[in-house]
Design an enzyme around this catalytic site. Sequence first.
Site, short mmCIF file in Angstrom:
data_model
loop_
_atom_site.label_atom_id
_atom_site.label_comp_id
_atom_site.label_asym_id
_atom_site.label_seq_id
_atom_site.Cartn_x
_atom_site.Cartn_y
_atom_site.Cartn_z
N THR A 27 -7.47 21.30 6.33
CA THR A 27 -7.88 22.36 7.24
C THR A 27 -9.40 22.35 7.32
O THR A 27 -10.08 22.06 6.34
CB THR A 27 -7.28 23.73 6.85
OG1 THR A 27 -7.39 24.61 7.97
CG2 THR A 27 -7.97 24.37 5.65
N CYS A 33 -12.45 32.57 5.65
CA CYS A 33 -11.03 32.26 5.46
C CYS A 33 -10.85 31.52 4.14
O CYS A 33 -11.78 30.95 3.60
CB CYS A 33 -10.52 31.37 6.59
SG CYS A 33 -10.55 32.15 8.21
N HIS A 50 -3.96 28.46 5.75
CA HIS A 50 -5.33 28.83 6.15
C HIS A 50 -5.28 30.33 6.51
O HIS A 50 -4.92 30.68 7.63
CB HIS A 50 -5.75 27.97 7.34
CG HIS A 50 -7.15 28.23 7.84
ND1 HIS A 50 -7.95 27.20 8.30
CD2 HIS A 50 -7.89 29.35 7.96
CE1 HIS A 50 -9.12 27.70 8.69
NE2 HIS A 50 -9.11 29.01 8.50
#
Lengths: 166, 211
Positions: A27, A33, A50
């Site tokens: 990711t 995040c 994620h």
Amino acid sequence: MTVTEKQIIKVGMADWKAVSAPDAIRTSGLGSCVGIVIYDDKRHTAALAHIMLPDSKMARNKALNRAKFADTAIADVLLALKAKGCSAFQLKAKMAGGAQMFSFSSGSDMMRIGPRNAEAVKHILKENNIPLLAEDTGGNKGRTITFYPETTSLHIRTIHQGETVI
Amino acid sequence: MELIQRIQPLHLDVLKEAGNIGAGNAATALSSLLNKTIDMKVPAVRVVSFQEVQALAGGAETLVVAAFLRITGEAPGSMFLILQKSEAEHLAAALTGQRVDIGNDDLEEMAVSALQETSNILAGSYLSALSDFTSINMQPSVPALAIDMAGALLDAGFVEMSQVGDYAIVIDTVMEEPEKTGESASIGQFFLLPDPDAFRQIFRALGVNMP
């Protein structure tokens, strides 16, 4: 003879996917995040989520995207890993992200969303008795992470500090 | 009904119009700062996924220089000034008279401070025009500047919208030098991301109903 190529499966924001060796999973551009990897090192199977927000109670719409929140995303990931034949007691975790990209003098709660995401993930892992073997969280750097279920190594790429492996 | 279902093409047109008023004022400020003609306009107001916002800024992993500020008041939101590496170098050189290599860790403090101050002036003039036009009180915070992956930097602007859905409403402003053509004409872009609660206020102020 066919040669199976290693693939890198990409996971977008507010999403999760599962993968088995020799494939890897990635990711990109984690800021506040958190990228959480839960894996079974005997089966060489892993899932990467994620997540954007710590708690699904923050959702203000009913049709929420479960992959966006730490609690619901991890619950779904655990079910998916179980469905793939992973045993709960074999599961381990690694995580990265949860940064605070901008520093403001007024430390509002909103700006602390990165650390809150990381704390929430740790709490949920603990509740599920999943050991967190390594983490690279906090700070003020963006991260792109790639997990290789074969070696259970998590590669973390940053702009200013190059690549590290945990 | 969810916010995204209540926003009609008419609403996006109204936001575009409001954005252009802010952009026009900011262009005047930047033109006088750089002593040359700068055009700023809102090509479109987009309802896009968070991924698409990253793409608008050049991609999740692309190195950008971003100034971020929060707007408080009746119509809260987030604002970003996004400069690609070459744009930031160009703008910093025009402001300080020195060449800068962005991404090099000993980035001149003066360049950072010049870019930060510029984003402060631009955001201030943009928002004051918008505020006058709508009669909505908007107070910008002092911008914070960071150089990193676009995806990581934009996260800060998604916190509010991500609590109501999986999309953002982006008032995307491009800044160009009209005397140049092609890639080198672009000098940067602005994203205005109103918080979910801001839309009702904005539309009411502009006399448009929202179901």
